[in-house]
Motif scaffolding. Sequence first.
Motif, PDB file in Angstrom:
ATOM      1  N   ASN A   1       0.813  -1.652  -0.357  1.00 25.29           N
ATOM      2  CA  ASN A   1      -0.154   0.001   0.134  1.00 25.29           C
ATOM      3  C   ASN A   1       1.375   1.306   0.054  1.00 25.29           C
ATOM      4  O   ASN A   1       0.602   2.012  -0.468  1.00 25.29           O
ATOM      5  CB  ASN A   1      -0.974  -0.119   0.655  1.00 25.29           C
ATOM      6  N   LYS A   2       2.057   1.434   0.453  1.00 20.62           N
ATOM      7  CA  LYS A   2       2.755   2.370   0.147  1.00 20.62           C
ATOM      8  C   LYS A   2       3.348   2.866  -0.824  1.00 20.62           C
ATOM      9  O   LYS A   2       3.792   3.971  -1.191  1.00 20.62           O
ATOM     10  CB  LYS A   2       4.095   1.875   1.808  1.00 20.62           C
ATOM     11  N   ILE A   3       3.725   1.745  -1.044  1.00 22.14           N
ATOM     12  CA  ILE A   3       4.374   1.356  -2.598  1.00 22.14           C
ATOM     13  C   ILE A   3       3.405   2.281  -3.763  1.00 22.14           C
ATOM     14  O   ILE A   3       3.683   2.918  -4.561  1.00 22.14           O
ATOM     15  CB  ILE A   3       4.924   0.618  -3.277  1.00 22.14           C
ATOM     16  N   LEU A   4       1.902   1.984  -3.312  1.00 17.90           N
ATOM     17  CA  LEU A   4       0.600   1.805  -3.894  1.00 17.90           C
ATOM     18  C   LEU A   4       0.629   3.484  -3.875  1.00 17.90           C
ATOM     19  O   LEU A   4      -0.106   4.119  -4.713  1.00 17.90           O
ATOM     20  CB  LEU A   4      -0.382   0.971  -4.285  1.00 17.90           C
ATOM     21  N   THR A   5      -0.338   4.140  -2.967  1.00 15.01           N
ATOM     22  CA  THR A   5       0.527   5.706  -2.612  1.00 15.01           C
ATOM     23  C   THR A   5       1.773   6.445  -3.056  1.00 15.01           C
ATOM     24  O   THR A   5       1.055   7.575  -3.713  1.00 15.01           O
ATOM     25  CB  THR A   5       0.255   5.702  -0.587  1.00 15.01           C
ATOM     26  N   LYS A   6       3.213   5.694  -3.275  1.00 12.40           N
ATOM     27  CA  LYS A   6       3.763   6.748  -3.846  1.00 12.40           C
ATOM     28  C   LYS A   6       3.284   6.856  -5.439  1.00 12.40           C
ATOM     29  O   LYS A   6       3.482   7.480  -5.825  1.00 12.40           O
ATOM     30  CB  LYS A   6       4.718   5.731  -3.910  1.00 12.40           C
ATOM     31  N   LEU A   7       3.384   5.413  -5.629  1.00 12.85           N
ATOM     32  CA  LEU A   7       2.624   5.239  -7.632  1.00 12.85           C
ATOM     33  C   LEU A   7       2.175   5.760  -8.091  1.00 12.85           C
ATOM     34  O   LEU A   7       1.278   7.154  -8.681  1.00 12.85           O
ATOM     35  CB  LEU A   7       2.911   3.940  -7.422  1.00 12.85           C
ATOM     36  N   GLU A   8       0.896   6.480  -7.050  1.00 12.41           N
ATOM     37  CA  GLU A   8      -0.173   7.313  -7.464  1.00 12.41           C
ATOM     38  C   GLU A   8      -0.094   9.124  -7.375  1.00 12.41           C
ATOM     39  O   GLU A   8      -0.455   9.127  -8.222  1.00 12.41           O
ATOM     40  CB  GLU A   8      -1.344   7.454  -5.815  1.00 12.41           C
ATOM     41  N   LYS A   9       1.224   9.757  -6.787  1.00 12.31           N
ATOM     42  CA  LYS A   9       1.475  10.991  -7.344  1.00 12.31           C
ATOM     43  C   LYS A   9       2.520  10.457  -8.700  1.00 12.31           C
ATOM     44  O   LYS A   9       2.734  11.486  -9.621  1.00 12.31           O
ATOM     45  CB  LYS A   9       2.937  10.797  -5.646  1.00 12.31           C
ATOM     46  N   THR A  10       3.514   9.448  -9.151  1.00 14.79           N
ATOM     47  CA  THR A  10       4.392   9.238  -9.766  1.00 14.79           C
ATOM     48  C   THR A  10       4.094   8.776 -10.831  1.00 14.79           C
ATOM     49  O   THR A  10       3.640   8.986 -12.280  1.00 14.79           O
ATOM     50  CB  THR A  10       5.786   8.805  -9.484  1.00 14.79           C
ATOM     51  N   ASN A  11       2.955   7.972 -10.814  1.00 13.48           N
ATOM     52  CA  ASN A  11       2.698   7.108 -11.790  1.00 13.48           C
ATOM     53  C   ASN A  11       1.053   6.764 -11.898  1.00 13.48           C
ATOM     54  O   ASN A  11       0.838   5.406 -11.796  1.00 13.48           O
ATOM     55  CB  ASN A  11       3.966   5.716 -12.086  1.00 13.48           C
ATOM     56  N   PRO A  12      -0.209   8.177 -11.887  1.00 12.32           N
ATOM     57  CA  PRO A  12      -0.939   7.383 -11.827  1.00 12.32           C
ATOM     58  C   PRO A  12      -1.630   6.192 -12.702  1.00 12.32           C
ATOM     59  O   PRO A  12      -1.687   4.940 -11.805  1.00 12.32           O
ATOM     60  CB  PRO A  12      -1.892   8.966 -11.705  1.00 12.32           C
ATOM     61  N   GLU A  13      -1.272   5.911 -13.711  1.00 17.66           N
ATOM     62  CA  GLU A  13      -1.591   4.372 -14.465  1.00 17.66           C
ATOM     63  C   GLU A  13      -1.527   3.112 -13.726  1.00 17.66           C
ATOM     64  O   GLU A  13      -2.347   2.427 -13.481  1.00 17.66           O
ATOM     65  CB  GLU A  13      -1.515   4.946 -15.927  1.00 17.66           C
ATOM     66  N   VAL A  14      -0.169   3.274 -13.244  1.00 18.53           N
ATOM     67  CA  VAL A  14      -0.051   1.798 -13.254  1.00 18.53           C
ATOM     68  C   VAL A  14      -0.913   1.975 -12.264  1.00 18.53           C
ATOM     69  O   VAL A  14      -0.955   0.413 -11.557  1.00 18.53           O
ATOM     70  CB  VAL A  14       1.567   2.430 -12.657  1.00 18.53           C
ATOM     71  N   ALA A  15      -1.074   2.562 -11.099  1.00 21.34           N
ATOM     72  CA  ALA A  15      -1.453   2.418  -9.744  1.00 21.34           C
ATOM     73  C   ALA A  15      -3.062   1.980 -10.209  1.00 21.34           C
ATOM     74  O   ALA A  15      -3.629   1.012  -9.508  1.00 21.34           O
ATOM     75  CB  ALA A  15      -1.497   3.687  -8.728  1.00 21.34           C
ATOM     76  N   THR A  16      -3.414   2.733 -10.357  1.00 13.19           N
ATOM     77  CA  THR A  16      -5.057   2.541 -10.504  1.00 13.19           C
ATOM     78  C   THR A  16      -4.969   1.160 -12.033  1.00 13.19           C
ATOM     79  O   THR A  16      -6.432   0.578 -11.017  1.00 13.19           O
ATOM     80  CB  THR A  16      -5.338   3.611 -12.453  1.00 13.19           C
ATOM     81  N   GLU A  17      -4.040   0.678 -12.768  1.00 13.15           N
ATOM     82  CA  GLU A  17      -4.138  -0.456 -12.871  1.00 13.15           C
ATOM     83  C   GLU A  17      -3.830  -1.700 -12.045  1.00 13.15           C
ATOM     84  O   GLU A  17      -4.885  -2.557 -12.054  1.00 13.15           O
ATOM     85  CB  GLU A  17      -3.062  -0.787 -13.893  1.00 13.15           C
ATOM     86  N   ILE A  18      -2.828  -1.427 -10.361  1.00 15.57           N
ATOM     87  CA  ILE A  18      -2.676  -2.606 -10.132  1.00 15.57           C
ATOM     88  C   ILE A  18      -4.169  -2.206  -9.425  1.00 15.57           C
ATOM     89  O   ILE A  18      -4.787  -3.805  -8.736  1.00 15.57           O
ATOM     90  CB  ILE A  18      -1.920  -1.999  -8.909  1.00 15.57           C
ATOM     91  N   LYS A  19      -4.978  -1.254  -8.855  1.00 19.99           N
ATOM     92  CA  LYS A  19      -6.090  -1.345  -7.770  1.00 19.99           C
ATOM     93  C   LYS A  19      -7.294  -1.583  -8.728  1.00 19.99           C
ATOM     94  O   LYS A  19      -7.932  -2.827  -7.862  1.00 19.99           O
ATOM     95  CB  LYS A  19      -6.534  -0.319  -7.657  1.00 19.99           C
TER      96      LYS A  19
END
Length: 328
Positions: free
Chosen positions: A136-154
């Motif tokens: 989840n920490k990594i995902l929170t970081k990704l939401e800022k840096t690479n939101p497409e990937v974060a959304t795809e994972i979610k």
Amino acid sequence: GTLWDLAIAEVEKRENSDNDGKHVEVWDKSILFMGNKNGGKTTIILRCLEREEIPKPTLALEYTFGRRARRHNAPKDVAHFWELGGGTSLLELIRIPITSNNIRSFSVVLVLDLSKPNELWTTMEKLMQVTRNHVNKILTKLEKTNPEVATEIKQRMWNNLQRDHPDYELVDPFPIPLVIIGSKYDVFHEFDSEMRKIISKTLRFVSHYYGASLVFTSKSEALLLKARVLINHLAFGYDKSKSISVDHSKPLFIPAGLDSLRQIGPPPASDSDIGKMRANTPLELWKKVFEKTFPPKSFCDLEDTKDPAQDLQYAEYEVDVVRAQKKQ
């Protein structure tokens, strides 16, 4: 093949694919195995990679990899296998394999020792909590840096459940793909049938709740093959199995999304008992029912080690990994 060989091959692959314009997609997946100490993780990995070695105890964090070509003459896909030793005592080390660079292609295999039901819930809970927090920490970081990937994972977490699945609102899928393996089925099979039923039902609930696949295995070839089907799906993208076995008198095999709360039924306790248990979530209720039959051993993986280097308060990831390698 050392890590360096892999790294060099990886760089060459990237350079070559840019030169000739047509890029061949090479599959590159990682799996982290964790679970009870001496629960059989190494044996399962060796079988997946079709290696004949005798498993040695895993000290801290070990790495190996497998390669497969999907077609003749096709470039080989790589799967990275990480294994966390020491039960729940070295949880900090999971930060090393799972990073924001590979989170998209990462999965977890949780190996729970069916022959030790009194350690089962505690082991599962600790390992799942720490892994989930880290992811989840990594995902929170990704939401800022690479939101497409974060959304795809979610979104992908929900892929195993069809939107019209009756439990859609009632489960809480794990953020990355998860397989739960109940190992030592041969010992478990000798347990009293009521005990087996409680353990089986509980693991069905937990894995359905987390959106995970579940398989029971032992040293028997036939059962290891079943586990391999699920792991090869994660490692090399092989087809998912559509078969399912929910009969409590046989080894369970349930690919993610194929079970339901209705089929699993309520926690195995009397209504009056359930009425007395104060639980805020279904998971908590199952935990209380399970631990009523199998009270958790107040076990600590560190009791036998008084070495200050083993003390978690002095943990330093990089140093510990190097030490563990040296020790080996």
